[in-house]
Enzyme design. Structure first.
Site, PDB file in Angstrom:
ATOM      1  N   ASP A   8     -18.659 -83.412   1.296  1.00 33.84           N
ATOM      2  CA  ASP A   8     -19.090 -84.632   2.360  1.00 33.84           C
ATOM      3  C   ASP A   8     -18.657 -86.330   1.496  1.00 33.84           C
ATOM      4  O   ASP A   8     -19.318 -86.905   1.409  1.00 33.84           O
ATOM      5  CB  ASP A   8     -20.426 -84.632   2.883  1.00 33.84           C
ATOM      6  CG  ASP A   8     -21.026 -83.516   3.631  1.00 33.84           C
ATOM      7  OD1 ASP A   8     -19.697 -82.947   4.263  1.00 33.84           O
ATOM      8  OD2 ASP A   8     -21.634 -82.987   3.427  1.00 33.84           O
ATOM      9  N   HIS A  37     -13.971 -82.615   8.467  1.00 31.85           N
ATOM     10  CA  HIS A  37     -13.553 -83.802   7.611  1.00 31.85           C
ATOM     11  C   HIS A  37     -13.441 -85.500   8.876  1.00 31.85           C
ATOM     12  O   HIS A  37     -12.469 -85.085   9.284  1.00 31.85           O
ATOM     13  CB  HIS A  37     -11.755 -83.667   7.041  1.00 31.85           C
ATOM     14  CG  HIS A  37     -11.919 -83.077   5.728  1.00 31.85           C
ATOM     15  ND1 HIS A  37     -10.754 -83.213   5.003  1.00 31.85           N
ATOM     16  CD2 HIS A  37     -13.516 -82.375   5.083  1.00 31.85           C
ATOM     17  CE1 HIS A  37     -11.645 -81.794   4.417  1.00 31.85           C
ATOM     18  NE2 HIS A  37     -12.946 -81.929   4.136  1.00 31.85           N
TER      19      HIS A  37
END
Ligand code: IMP
Length: 330
Positions: A8, A37
């Site tokens: 992340d 993503h």
């Protein structure tokens, strides 16, 4: 491209940016569908779990690595959403996650309670792969038109002098080998492992770019040094929610020790730092490096001198183009 903390970090955005800025011929996504993503480009948001983030540049060929794992329905949906089917190659050896893998994970209290897994079936598919029972992309008729020998293509392009961009997933400290075991994912998530997933040897690598966020987040269980309370993190605007699971992420300030270790484990040659606008709101949306405030320049220099590698890119907003390219890589 590899994550420097616990995933992340914003790798999707950085990959998308570099695919537009540099002369990339082929971009390959590794890992599996537990890693989401996010790419925000021209006002539109994609949350990708299979298709490479470089799809934003229509001139780039796309690939999914042999060591990666796909789920047929997830992949077909993303191919449709991104319209990238005519330039996508799925290595015939990529593994295939099936519903039974998801069901097995959901029924494991170890995964749900202790590890805090995303429960996308990835680890159980890896189990079947190790037992040599897992289906591969080449076994799925619906994928026939996408299947190819990606390692062959990647090596051929590199040998011809073209740029190949490999998109790692998750982050260094979620690595099965080098992370905070057992609170980790089911694969190694360092640069060497992603090369192995693609089938490219270590001598063919130019740059290893490690992506850090300007603060650290972690979703799921496991140690997180200097973890802040939810209230404290909310006040600063540092609370985020997982791309795949929607769970709130745990938060801590930028960790120099972890970052240093990530540089070593990945032999990183350059760093990118995302969400700089969250800790320095005055740079929100800034794209011109000459307009960077002194305080931010000083902060970047501090990171460079601690890590001993150049910071080549700063993220200043969600949009792919909200980035400041500082350059300085090899
Ligand atoms: P699993 O790999 O889905 O079984 O999850 C194992 C651990 O890795 C959990 O703590 C997850 O939250 C974490 N994890 C897996 N993939 C990601 C990711 O892409 N971003 C952040 N954390 C992840």
């Amino acid at each position: 491209m590899v994550g420097g903390f616990f995933g992340d970090e914003g790798k999707g955005k950085i990959v998308a940016y570099l695919s537009l800025r540099r002369d990339v011929k082929l971009a390959i996504r590794c890992g599996a569908i537990n890693a989401g993503h996010t790419v925000v480009y021209m006002g539109k948001t994609w949350k990708l779990r299979s298709v490479p983030s470089a799809f934003v540049n229509p001139a780039v060929s796309l690939g999914i690595a042999a060591g990666g794992l796909i789920k047929t329905d997830v992949l077909l949906k993303e191919i449709e959403e991104t319209g990238c089917g005519n330039r996508l190659c799925v290595d015939s050896r990529a593994g295939v996650i099936e519903d039974e893998h998801v069901a097995r994970e959901r029924s494991s209290t170890h995964l749900t309670s202790t590890v805090g897994s995303t429960l996308q079936g990835v680890g159980e598919a890896m189990v079947d792969r190790a037992r040599r029972l897992l289906k591969l992309a080449r076994d799925i008729p619906e994928l026939e038109k996408y299947v190819c020998d990606l390692s062959e293509l990647a090596n051929e392009y590199i040998d011809r002098g073209f740029e190949v961009l490999i998109e790692g997933t998750q982050g260094t400290f979620l690595s099965l080998y080098h992370g905070t075991y057992p609170y980790v994912t089911s694969r190694d998530t360092t640069a060497s492992a992603f090369l192995s997933e693609v089938g490219v040897g270590p001598k063919k690598v130019g740059d290893v770019i490690v992506v850090f966020k300007s603060y650290v987040t972690r979703v799921g269980s496991g140690p997180l040094d200097n973890e802040m309370s939810f209230e404290e993190a909310s006040k600063l605007g540092w609370i985020e929610y997982g791309t795949v699971t929607g769970r709130p992420r745990r938060v801590a300030p930028f960790d120099f020790d972890l970052a240093r270790k990530a540089v070593v484990l990945n032999s990183a040659t350059a760093a990118a730092i995302t969400k700089v606008d969250i800790i320095f709101p005055e740079v929100r949306g800034l794209r011109d490096p000459s307009k960077l405030p002194k305080s931010v320049v000083k902060w970047v220099e501090e990171i460079e001198s601690a890590l001993k590698i150049p910071v080549i890119l700063l993220g200043t907003g969600e949009e792919v183009e909200d980035s400041i390219y500082l350059g300085g890589e090899k």
